[in-house]
Design an enzyme around this catalytic site. Structure first.
Site, PDB file in Angstrom:
ATOM      1  N   ARG A 137       0.838  -1.198   0.000  1.00 38.67           N
ATOM      2  CA  ARG A 137       0.000   0.000   0.000  1.00 38.67           C
ATOM      3  C   ARG A 137       0.873   1.248   0.000  1.00 38.67           C
ATOM      4  NH1 ARG A 137      -2.620   0.233   6.150  1.00 38.67           N
ATOM      5  NH2 ARG A 137      -0.727  -0.324   7.260  1.00 38.67           N
TER       6      ARG A 137
ATOM      7  N   GLU B 242      -3.297  -8.209   6.902  1.00 39.65           N
ATOM      8  CA  GLU B 242      -3.609  -7.897   8.297  1.00 39.65           C
ATOM      9  C   GLU B 242      -4.650  -8.840   8.896  1.00 39.65           C
ATOM     10  OE1 GLU B 242      -2.433  -3.360   8.975  1.00 39.65           O
ATOM     11  OE2 GLU B 242      -4.294  -3.530   7.857  1.00 39.65           O
ATOM     12  N   LYS B 243      -4.736 -10.057   8.343  1.00 42.85           N
ATOM     13  CA  LYS B 243      -5.807 -10.939   8.823  1.00 42.85           C
ATOM     14  C   LYS B 243      -5.570 -11.417  10.253  1.00 42.85           C
ATOM     15  CE  LYS B 243      -4.029 -14.839   6.123  1.00 42.85           C
ATOM     16  NZ  LYS B 243      -3.026 -13.967   5.432  1.00 42.85           N
TER      17      LYS B 243
ATOM     18  N   GLU C  60      -7.294   5.302  15.934  1.00 38.04           N
ATOM     19  CA  GLU C  60      -7.098   3.852  15.852  1.00 38.04           C
ATOM     20  C   GLU C  60      -6.373   3.368  17.093  1.00 38.04           C
ATOM     21  OE1 GLU C  60      -4.748   2.524  12.555  1.00 38.04           O
ATOM     22  OE2 GLU C  60      -5.798   3.758  11.102  1.00 38.04           O
TER      23      GLU C  60
ATOM     24  N   ASN D  99      -4.169   8.546   4.929  1.00 35.91           N
ATOM     25  CA  ASN D  99      -4.001   7.700   6.111  1.00 35.91           C
ATOM     26  C   ASN D  99      -2.544   7.699   6.525  1.00 35.91           C
ATOM     27  OD1 ASN D  99      -5.430   5.644   7.883  1.00 35.91           O
ATOM     28  ND2 ASN D  99      -3.575   4.530   7.296  1.00 35.91           N
ATOM     29  N   GLU D 100      -2.297   8.045   7.789  1.00 35.42           N
ATOM     30  CA  GLU D 100      -0.942   7.962   8.339  1.00 35.42           C
ATOM     31  C   GLU D 100       0.118   8.404   7.321  1.00 35.42           C
ATOM     32  OE1 GLU D 100      -0.266   4.126  10.106  1.00 35.42           O
ATOM     33  OE2 GLU D 100      -1.320   4.740  11.914  1.00 35.42           O
TER      34      GLU D 100
ATOM     35  N   HIS E 238      -4.604  -9.352  12.569  1.00 34.94           N
ATOM     36  CA  HIS E 238      -4.790  -8.155  13.403  1.00 34.94           C
ATOM     37  C   HIS E 238      -6.182  -8.237  14.017  1.00 34.94           C
ATOM     38  CE1 HIS E 238      -5.063  -3.963  14.583  1.00 34.94           C
ATOM     39  NE2 HIS E 238      -3.844  -3.725  14.136  1.00 34.94           N
TER      40      HIS E 238
ATOM     41  N   TRP F 119       1.999  -6.904  13.319  1.00 39.61           N
ATOM     42  CA  TRP F 119       3.259  -6.436  12.735  1.00 39.61           C
ATOM     43  C   TRP F 119       4.420  -6.389  13.724  1.00 39.61           C
ATOM     44  CZ3 TRP F 119       4.030  -2.012  15.509  1.00 39.61           C
ATOM     45  CH2 TRP F 119       2.900  -1.318  15.952  1.00 39.61           C
TER      46      TRP F 119
HETATM   47  C1  GLA Z   1      -2.041   1.608  10.967  1.00 40.30           C
HETATM   48  C2  GLA Z   1      -2.944   1.780   9.771  1.00 40.30           C
HETATM   49  C3  GLA Z   1      -4.067   0.778   9.704  1.00 40.30           C
HETATM   50  C4  GLA Z   1      -3.583  -0.590  10.122  1.00 40.30           C
HETATM   51  C5  GLA Z   1      -2.970  -0.516  11.484  1.00 40.30           C
HETATM   52  C6  GLA Z   1      -2.527  -1.871  11.993  1.00 40.30           C
HETATM   53  O1  GLA Z   1      -2.438   2.339  12.038  1.00 40.30           O
HETATM   54  O2  GLA Z   1      -3.504   3.059   9.700  1.00 40.30           O
HETATM   55  O3  GLA Z   1      -4.522   0.758   8.374  1.00 40.30           O
HETATM   56  O4  GLA Z   1      -2.643  -1.046   9.217  1.00 40.30           O
HETATM   57  O5  GLA Z   1      -1.844   0.312  11.429  1.00 40.30           O
HETATM   58  O6  GLA Z   1      -2.061  -1.825  13.319  1.00 40.30           O
END
Ligand code: GLA
Length: 649
Positions: free
Chosen positions: A80, A326-327, A278, A118-119, A329, A286
Site C-alpha cells: 500500500r 492484516e488478517k 485507531e 491515512n498515516e 490483526h 506487525w
Molecule cells: C495503521 C494503519 C491501519 C492498520 C494498522 C494496523 O495504524 O492506519 O490501516 O494497518 O496500522 O495496526
C-alpha cells in the site's frame, strides 16, 4: 454496531481501487449503500478521501509516481501507499478522486468529518526519486535564497562539498560515508512539508465543498517508531487532531508509553480534546510476537486515552479480515465471532464510554511540561554522534516515566511555546535549539519557573552547527551554559551497559568532563576519567531555577534529585503515587466541573481519597474509593473537592 454503542465509523480509507476502477470512472454504489445503512442506524461517518493508496492501474500507467529509496530502488504496488509525494500525476489523480468524493458526499446526512489520506509518511518515506530531487531544490531555494547561505548553513567547506549550482544538490542518497547532516536535516523537513502540501491540497478541495471538520490520523504509535512528519507543524492544518496508537506488546511498561503518546497528541492539539482514531482491541500483526491483550487491558488502554484528552475512541478495525496482510490483526468482531472475550469487552467499553460522555470537551490539568521539539529529535537521531545510546525518544520516555511514577501529569510542549503556566518544565535531550527557543526557556526560568535540562541539550543550532564562539569556543552547552551555570569541555559516553558511580546512585550511557561556574553541585561523578565533574547541578537565574543532569540517572540518583526539583517548583506528589505506584490518576476539568480518571495497572486493589460520584457505577464515593486491580473509575468531583493536580493560577 448498535449493540456495542458504535456511533462513528471511519470509512473507505483504502478503497481507491474499488472507487475508481479506471482513470476518471467512479463507482460509488457500494459506498452509497454503506453510508445509507450507517445513517439508518444512527451511526455517523468519518469519510476518507481514499488518497492513501493508488490502485495498481495507476502505478502501471504512471511508473515514475512510485517512491524511490536511498539506494535508488523504486518500489511498486502490491502492498500500500506506493506513491511519491511530489509526483504531479499522483497529486492530480488524488485531487480528482477527492473532488469526486467530496461532491458526492458533502451533503450526506451520515457525514460527520473527513479523514484525509491515512498515516502520512507510513511505508513510503522519504522518497529520494526524481520528483523529490526537483522539489527539494525548489524548497531549498525558498529557504536559503542564495547558494552562499546554503553553503554556510550546511558547512560545505568540510569534505569538499561546496555547491556552485543548484542542480548539483541531491536528496541525501546513499554515499560512501556519512552524508552531510545539515542536508539530511533539511531533507527531513522538506519531506514532511511535501506531504503536508498533499494534505493541504486535498483538504482545500474538501473545505470548498463541506463545512465538516477535516483531519488526518497521525502516527504516534509506540514512541520507538520513527515518524517522518513534523506533527507540531501539521497540527496547525487540522480542524481536530487525531492519532493512532498501538501498544508495543512486549514492553512491560507499555501503558506508560501509551500515556506519553497520549500526552504528546494533546500537545499537538494545543490541549484541545482530540480523537483516538485507531488502536486495537487485542493483538496486532506487525510486531515480532503479537501478544493478545489480557482481559481488561483494552478498557484500561481506552480510558487512559480518554483521561489524557481523547474525546472519542476508535479501533482499527471493525471485523478481523478473512484475507490480506492484516488478517491476524484483531478487530472489534474477531474471527471467532461474538461469543468471545473481545466482543464482550467491546460492548462493555461502549457502555462505559456512554456513562463517561460528560467529560467530552473538558481539558486535562497538568502542572508540568516536557519539551519535545521535532528539530531536536531529528537532529539528535542523525548519525556520526558521540554515542548511539544518546537517543532523544528514550530520554523523553524516561523523564516522562520519572514524572509518571511521581503521579505528576505532564503536557508536551515546544521550546518556543508559552510555558509560564507550568510549575516544572523538563527538556530531555533538547539537542538542537533555536535562539528563540533558548531565550524562551531562559525567560521561563527568570520569571520563576523550574527547568530541568538533560545531557546533549543546547548543543547545535537549527542547521546542526555547534553553538559556540567561532574563535574562543566556550564549552557546551552553548545555548544554556550561562542559564545552567556549568561548562562542559568534553563528552565521555559510557560503554554499553556501563554505569558510572555518582555521589548518590549511578548514571548510564553518558558522562562529561566539566565544571560548575555559578551552579551548585548536587551530585558528582565519583570514578573514572570524569571523577569530580558535576553530574547534576542547580543554578539560580532570576526568580527561578535551572537544573542540569549530565547522565541518565538510575532510580537512586533520581531520588536524590527529584524532591529538590519538586520543592523548587512548588509541586507536591499526590499521596497515592507512593502508596499505589501502579495507579494512574489524571484530572480533566471544564472550568465548572472536574473529573478524575483512575486506572489501576497493578495486581492489587488501590485506594483513592476522593469525594464525588463514580460515573461507571453511578455511586457516590463518600470520600474514599477502591480502584480494583486492573480496573478503571471515573469520578465527577464534588464541588468542594480539590482536584488531584492543581494548575498554576
Ligand atoms: C495503521 C494503519 C491501519 C492498520 C494498522 C494496523 O495504524 O492506519 O490501516 O494497518 O496500522 O495496526
Amino acid at each position: 454496531m448498535r449493540e456495542a454503542g458504535v456511533n462513528l465509523v471511519s470509512l473507505g480509507i483504502f478503497s481507491w481501487a474499488l472507487l475508481e476502477p479506471e482513470e476518471g470512472r467512479y463507482e460509488f454504489g457500494w459506498l452509497d449503500e454503506v453510508m445509507d445503512l450507517l445513517h439508518a442506524n444512527g451511526i455517523a461517518v468519518d469519510l476518507a478521501n481514499a488518497s492513501a493508496s493508488p490502485p495498481p492501474w495507476f502505478t502501471v500507467r504512471y511508473p515514475d509516481s512510485a517512491p524511490v529509496d536511498a539506494d535508488g530502488v523504486r518500489q511498486t504496488h502490491g502492498s500500500r501507499q506506493a506513491f511519491a509525494a511530489c509526483s504531479p500525476d499522483y497529486r492530480r489523480a488524488a485531487a480528482a478522486l477527492t473532488t469526486a468524493i467530496a461532491e458526492r458526499y458533502a451533503q450526506h446526512p451520515a457525514l460527520a468529518m473527513w479523514h484525509v489520506h491515512n498515516e502520512y509518511g507510513c511505508h513510503n518515506q522519504p522518497d529520494f526519486g526524481p520528483h523529490a530531487e526537483r522539489a527539494f531544490r525548489e524548497w531549498l531555494g525558498r529557504r536559503y535564497e542564495s547558494l552562499e547561505a546554503l553553503n554556510d548553513a550546511w558547512g560545505t567547506a568540510f569534505w569538499s562539498q561546496h555547491y556552485y549550482d543548484w542542480s548539483e544538490i541531491m536528496p541525501p542518497r546513499r554515499s560512501g560515508a556519512h552524508v552531510n547532516p545539515s542536508q539530511q536535516l533539511d531533507f527531513a523537513r522538506f519531506s514532511s512539508d511535501a506531504l503536508l502540501e498533499c494534505f493541504e491540497a486535498e483538504a482545500a478541495i474538501i473545505r470548498a465543498r463541506s463545512d465538516k471538520p477535516v483531519t488526518t490520523n497521525f502516527m504516534g504509535h509506540g514512541m520507538g517508531l520513527h515518524a517522518p512528519v513534523d506533527y507540531w507543524r501539521w497540527a496547525q492544518s487540522m480542524d481536530l487532531v487525531s492519532n493512532d496508537h498501538y501498544l508495543i506488546a512486549e514492553d512491560p511498561r507499555n501503558h506508560q508509553d501509551l500515556a506519553l503518546v497520549a500526552d504528546l497528541t494533546r500537545g499537538w492539539a494545543d490541549n484541545s480534546p482530540w480523537l483516538l482514531m485507531e488502536h486495537s482491541t487485542s493483538a496486532v500483526n506487525w510486531q515480532p510476537r503479537n501478544i493478545a491483550k489480557a482481559p481488561g487491558q483494552m478498557l484500561r488502554n481506552s480510558f487512559q486515552h480518554l483521561a489524557r484528552g481523547a474525546d472519542g475512541i476508535l479501533f482499527f478495525q471493525w471485523r478481523a479480515s478473512r484475507a490480506g496482510a492484516e488478517k491476524y490483526h484483531s478487530g472489534m468482531v474477531p474471527h471467532a465471532g461474538r461469543d468471545t472475550k473481545v466482543w464482550r469487552e467491546v460492548v462493555e467499553l461502549g457502555a462505559a464510554l456512554e456513562k463517561a460522555s460528560e467529560l467530552a470537551g473538558s481539558r486535562v490539568v497538568a502542572p508540568a511540561a516536557l519539551v519535545f521539539d521535532t528539530d531536536a529529535r531529528w537532529g539528535a537521531e542523525l548519525d556520526s554522534h558521540p554515542s548511539v545510546e544518546a537517543q532523544p525518544v528514550r530520554e523523553l520516555r524516561e523523564w516522562h516515566d520519572a514524572l509518571y511514577r511521581a503521579g505528576i501529569t505532564t503536557d508536551l510542549r515546544q521550546s518556543t511555546d508559552d510555558l509560564s503556566s507550568y510549575r516544572l518544565v523538563v527538556a530531555p535531550m533538547l539537542y538542537a535549539v533555536t535562539a528563540d527557543g533558548a531565550a524562551n526557556l531562559r525567560r521561563y526560568v527568570e520569571g520563576g519557573g523550574t527547568l530541568l535540562l538533560s545531557y546533549f541539550s543546547g548543543i547545535v543550532d537549527e542547521h546542526d552547527r555547534i553553538i559556540m564562539d567561532p574563535v574562543e569556543g566556550g564549552g557546551y552547552p552553548g545555548a544554556f551554559r550561562e542559564l545552567l551555570g556549568v561548562e562542559i569541555e568534553e563528552f565521555f559516553p559510557l560503554r554499553a551497559g556501563e554505569a558510572v558511580a555518582l555521589t548518590a546512585g549511578s548514571g548510564a550511557r553518558w558522562s562529561e568532563l566539566g565544571r560548575p561556574t555559578t551552579a551548585e553541585v548536587i551530585s558528582r561523578y565519583e570514578a573514572g576519567p570524569t571523577a569530580g565533574s558535576p553530574a547534576m547541578t542547580r543554578n539560580l537565574a532570576g526568580e527561578g531555577h535551572a537544573y542540569y543532569v549530565g547522565t541518565a540517572p538510575d532510580e537512586e540518583a533520581l531520588r536524590s534529585l527529584l524532591p529538590r526539583v519538586f520543592a523548587d517548583a512548588g509541586l507536591e506528589r499526590p499521596a497515592h503515587s507512593s502508596e499505589f505506584p501502579d495507579l494512574e490518576v489524571v484530572t480533566r476539568s471544564s472550568g465548572e466541573a472536574s473529573w478524575i480518571v483512575a486506572i489501576n495497572h497493578g495486581e492489587a486493589d488501590a485506594r483513592l481519597d476522593v469525594d464525588g460520584t463514580e460515573l461507571l457505577s453511578g455511586t457516590p464515593t463518600h470520600g474514599e474509593l477502591t480502584v480494583p486491580a486492573g480496573g478503571v473509575v471515573v469520578v465527577r468531583l464534588s464541588s468542594e473537592a480539590t482536584p488531584v493536580a492543581e494548575p498554576l493560577a
